[in-house]
Design an enzyme around this catalytic site. Structure first.
Site, PDB file in Angstrom:
ATOM      1  N   HIS A  59       2.065   4.234  -3.137  1.00 23.10           N
ATOM      2  CA  HIS A  59       2.044   5.703  -3.093  1.00 23.10           C
ATOM      3  C   HIS A  59       3.330   6.279  -3.690  1.00 23.10           C
ATOM      4  O   HIS A  59       3.293   7.224  -4.483  1.00 23.10           O
ATOM      5  CB  HIS A  59       1.888   6.207  -1.656  1.00 23.10           C
ATOM      6  CG  HIS A  59       0.515   6.047  -1.093  1.00 23.10           C
ATOM      7  ND1 HIS A  59      -0.595   6.629  -1.649  1.00 23.10           N
ATOM      8  CD2 HIS A  59       0.074   5.364  -0.001  1.00 23.10           C
ATOM      9  CE1 HIS A  59      -1.667   6.319  -0.934  1.00 23.10           C
ATOM     10  NE2 HIS A  59      -1.285   5.542   0.075  1.00 23.10           N
ATOM     11  N   HIS A 111       0.838  -1.203   0.000  1.00 22.29           N
ATOM     12  CA  HIS A 111       0.000   0.000   0.000  1.00 22.29           C
ATOM     13  C   HIS A 111       0.874   1.255   0.000  1.00 22.29           C
ATOM     14  O   HIS A 111       0.684   2.166  -0.814  1.00 22.29           O
ATOM     15  CB  HIS A 111      -0.914  -0.022   1.228  1.00 22.29           C
ATOM     16  CG  HIS A 111      -1.768   1.190   1.391  1.00 22.29           C
ATOM     17  ND1 HIS A 111      -3.133   1.144   1.324  1.00 22.29           N
ATOM     18  CD2 HIS A 111      -1.459   2.494   1.627  1.00 22.29           C
ATOM     19  CE1 HIS A 111      -3.621   2.366   1.505  1.00 22.29           C
ATOM     20  NE2 HIS A 111      -2.615   3.198   1.698  1.00 22.29           N
ATOM     21  N   GLU A 112       1.837   1.297   0.911  1.00 19.65           N
ATOM     22  CA  GLU A 112       2.694   2.484   1.014  1.00 19.65           C
ATOM     23  C   GLU A 112       3.664   2.576  -0.160  1.00 19.65           C
ATOM     24  O   GLU A 112       3.931   3.667  -0.667  1.00 19.65           O
ATOM     25  CB  GLU A 112       3.441   2.495   2.352  1.00 19.65           C
ATOM     26  CG  GLU A 112       2.538   2.502   3.578  1.00 19.65           C
ATOM     27  CD  GLU A 112       1.471   3.588   3.590  1.00 19.65           C
ATOM     28  OE1 GLU A 112       1.652   4.648   2.945  1.00 19.65           O
ATOM     29  OE2 GLU A 112       0.427   3.377   4.237  1.00 19.65           O
TER      30      GLU A 112
END
Length: 165
Positions: free
Chosen positions: A82, A78-79
Protein backbone atom coordinates in the site's frame (compact mmCIF):
# COMPACT_ATOMS: atom_id res chain seq x y z
CA UNK A 1 -7.96 -5.94 26.44
CA UNK A 2 -4.37 -5.06 27.20
CA UNK A 3 -1.93 -5.03 24.28
CA UNK A 4 0.33 -8.09 24.55
CA UNK A 5 4.07 -7.73 24.81
CA UNK A 6 5.79 -8.92 21.64
CA UNK A 7 9.02 -10.89 22.05
CA UNK A 8 11.99 -9.11 20.48
CA UNK A 9 12.65 -12.11 18.20
CA UNK A 10 9.21 -11.68 16.61
CA UNK A 11 9.72 -7.94 16.17
CA UNK A 12 13.08 -8.67 14.54
CA UNK A 13 11.50 -11.21 12.18
CA UNK A 14 8.86 -8.66 11.16
CA UNK A 15 11.52 -6.00 10.56
CA UNK A 16 13.67 -8.46 8.61
CA UNK A 17 10.73 -9.29 6.31
CA UNK A 18 9.90 -5.61 5.87
CA UNK A 19 13.50 -4.77 4.95
CA UNK A 20 13.78 -7.72 2.55
CA UNK A 21 10.57 -6.74 0.77
CA UNK A 22 11.57 -3.07 0.65
CA UNK A 23 15.02 -3.90 -0.76
CA UNK A 24 13.42 -6.14 -3.37
CA UNK A 25 10.96 -3.39 -4.35
CA UNK A 26 13.65 -0.72 -4.50
CA UNK A 27 15.76 -2.95 -6.75
CA UNK A 28 12.91 -3.85 -9.12
CA UNK A 29 11.54 -0.31 -9.25
CA UNK A 30 15.00 1.31 -9.39
CA UNK A 31 14.07 3.58 -6.50
CA UNK A 32 15.24 4.29 -2.96
CA UNK A 33 12.01 4.38 -0.98
CA UNK A 34 12.60 4.89 2.75
CA UNK A 35 11.80 2.38 5.44
CA UNK A 36 8.34 3.01 6.92
CA UNK A 37 7.74 3.30 10.64
CA UNK A 38 6.43 0.06 12.16
CA UNK A 39 4.13 0.16 15.19
CA UNK A 40 2.14 -2.55 16.93
CA UNK A 41 -0.99 -0.59 17.81
CA UNK A 42 -3.61 -2.00 15.42
CA UNK A 43 -6.66 -3.27 17.28
CA UNK A 44 -9.78 -5.21 16.43
CA UNK A 45 -10.06 -7.67 13.57
CA UNK A 46 -7.74 -5.85 11.15
CA UNK A 47 -4.35 -7.50 10.85
CA UNK A 48 -2.72 -4.26 9.80
CA UNK A 49 -3.17 -0.86 8.20
CA UNK A 50 -0.95 1.36 6.10
CA UNK A 51 -1.06 5.05 6.96
CA UNK A 52 0.00 6.93 3.87
CA UNK A 53 0.62 10.47 5.13
CA UNK A 54 2.64 9.33 8.16
CA UNK A 55 4.28 6.55 6.09
CA UNK A 56 3.56 4.08 8.84
CA UNK A 57 2.46 0.46 9.11
CA UNK A 58 0.33 -0.49 12.11
CA UNK A 59 0.21 -4.19 12.95
CA UNK A 60 -2.13 -6.10 15.25
CA UNK A 61 0.04 -7.69 17.98
CA UNK A 62 -2.63 -10.20 19.04
CA UNK A 63 -3.11 -11.60 15.54
CA UNK A 64 0.66 -11.54 14.99
CA UNK A 65 1.31 -13.65 18.10
CA UNK A 66 -1.41 -16.13 17.14
CA UNK A 67 -0.30 -16.49 13.48
CA UNK A 68 3.40 -15.61 13.43
CA UNK A 69 4.62 -17.23 10.19
CA UNK A 70 1.59 -16.51 8.02
CA UNK A 71 1.27 -12.99 9.42
CA UNK A 72 4.89 -12.13 8.61
CA UNK A 73 4.71 -13.74 5.16
CA UNK A 74 1.42 -12.11 4.10
CA UNK A 75 0.43 -9.09 6.20
CA UNK A 76 3.80 -7.30 6.25
CA UNK A 77 4.18 -7.25 2.42
CA UNK A 78 0.45 -6.47 2.04
CA UNK A 79 0.74 -3.27 4.05
CA UNK A 80 4.12 -2.34 2.57
CA UNK A 81 2.58 -2.67 -0.91
CA UNK A 82 0.00 0.00 0.00
CA UNK A 83 2.77 2.44 0.93
CA UNK A 84 4.84 1.60 -2.15
CA UNK A 85 1.84 2.09 -4.46
CA UNK A 86 1.21 5.47 -2.86
CA UNK A 87 4.86 6.51 -3.30
CA UNK A 88 5.13 5.13 -6.84
CA UNK A 89 1.72 5.95 -8.37
CA UNK A 90 0.07 8.43 -5.99
CA UNK A 91 -3.33 7.82 -4.42
CA UNK A 92 -4.97 4.78 -6.02
CA UNK A 93 -7.70 2.27 -5.14
CA UNK A 94 -6.59 0.40 -2.00
CA UNK A 95 -6.64 -3.04 -3.64
CA UNK A 96 -6.65 -1.94 -7.26
CA UNK A 97 -4.54 -3.07 -10.19
CA UNK A 98 -1.48 -1.10 -9.01
CA UNK A 99 -1.57 -2.77 -5.60
CA UNK A 100 -2.09 -6.20 -7.16
CA UNK A 101 0.86 -5.59 -9.50
CA UNK A 102 3.02 -4.43 -6.59
CA UNK A 103 2.16 -7.54 -4.57
CA UNK A 104 2.59 -10.12 -7.31
CA UNK A 105 5.13 -8.71 -9.77
CA UNK A 106 7.33 -6.67 -7.46
CA UNK A 107 7.11 -8.39 -4.06
CA UNK A 108 6.30 -11.88 -5.36
CA UNK A 109 3.46 -12.46 -2.89
CA UNK A 110 -0.10 -13.57 -3.77
CA UNK A 111 -2.42 -10.55 -3.75
CA UNK A 112 -5.03 -11.35 -1.10
CA UNK A 113 -7.25 -8.56 0.13
CA UNK A 114 -8.21 -10.16 3.45
CA UNK A 115 -6.61 -12.49 5.96
CA UNK A 116 -8.06 -15.81 7.10
CA UNK A 117 -6.96 -15.67 10.75
CA UNK A 118 -9.19 -16.90 13.56
CA UNK A 119 -10.75 -13.86 15.20
CA UNK A 120 -12.22 -15.18 18.45
CA UNK A 121 -9.57 -13.51 20.61
CA UNK A 122 -9.99 -10.07 19.02
CA UNK A 123 -13.68 -9.99 18.16
CA UNK A 124 -15.83 -7.84 20.40
CA UNK A 125 -19.28 -8.80 21.63
CA UNK A 126 -21.89 -8.85 18.90
CA UNK A 127 -25.67 -8.78 18.95
CA UNK A 128 -27.87 -11.14 16.94
CA UNK A 129 -30.15 -9.58 14.32
CA UNK A 130 -32.09 -11.17 11.49
CA UNK A 131 -33.90 -10.34 8.28
CA UNK A 132 -36.09 -12.51 6.06
CA UNK A 133 -33.21 -14.52 4.65
CA UNK A 134 -30.44 -14.88 7.25
CA UNK A 135 -28.93 -14.14 10.67
CA UNK A 136 -26.60 -11.16 11.18
CA UNK A 137 -24.23 -10.11 13.97
CA UNK A 138 -24.06 -6.38 14.72
CA UNK A 139 -21.22 -4.78 16.64
CA UNK A 140 -21.87 -2.96 19.92
CA UNK A 141 -21.60 0.38 18.12
CA UNK A 142 -24.15 -0.53 15.44
CA UNK A 143 -26.48 -2.13 17.99
CA UNK A 144 -26.42 1.03 20.12
CA UNK A 145 -27.21 3.17 17.07
CA UNK A 146 -30.26 1.01 16.40
CA UNK A 147 -31.37 1.21 20.06
CA UNK A 148 -31.04 5.02 20.04
CA UNK A 149 -32.97 5.23 16.76
CA UNK A 150 -30.00 6.74 14.93
CA UNK A 151 -29.69 4.01 12.30
CA UNK A 152 -31.53 1.27 10.48
CA UNK A 153 -29.39 -1.46 8.94
CA UNK A 154 -30.56 -3.49 5.95
CA UNK A 155 -29.55 -6.87 4.63
CA UNK A 156 -27.38 -6.58 1.53
CA UNK A 157 -28.97 -9.75 0.14
CA UNK A 158 -32.73 -9.16 0.57
CA UNK A 159 -32.76 -5.43 1.38
CA UNK A 160 -35.07 -5.82 4.40
CA UNK A 161 -34.37 -4.01 7.70
CA UNK A 162 -32.51 -5.99 10.35
CA UNK A 163 -34.50 -6.84 13.48
CA UNK A 164 -32.99 -7.63 16.88
CA UNK A 165 -33.23 -11.18 18.12
Amino acid sequence: MKTPRLPIAIQQAVMRRLRENLAQANLKLDRHYPEPKLVYTQRGTSAGTAWLESYEIRLNPVLLLENIDTFIAEVVPHELAHLLVWKHFGRKAPHGKEWKWMMESVLGVPARRTHQFALQSVRRNTFPYHCQCQQHQLTVRRHNRVVRGEAVYRCVRCGKPLVAG
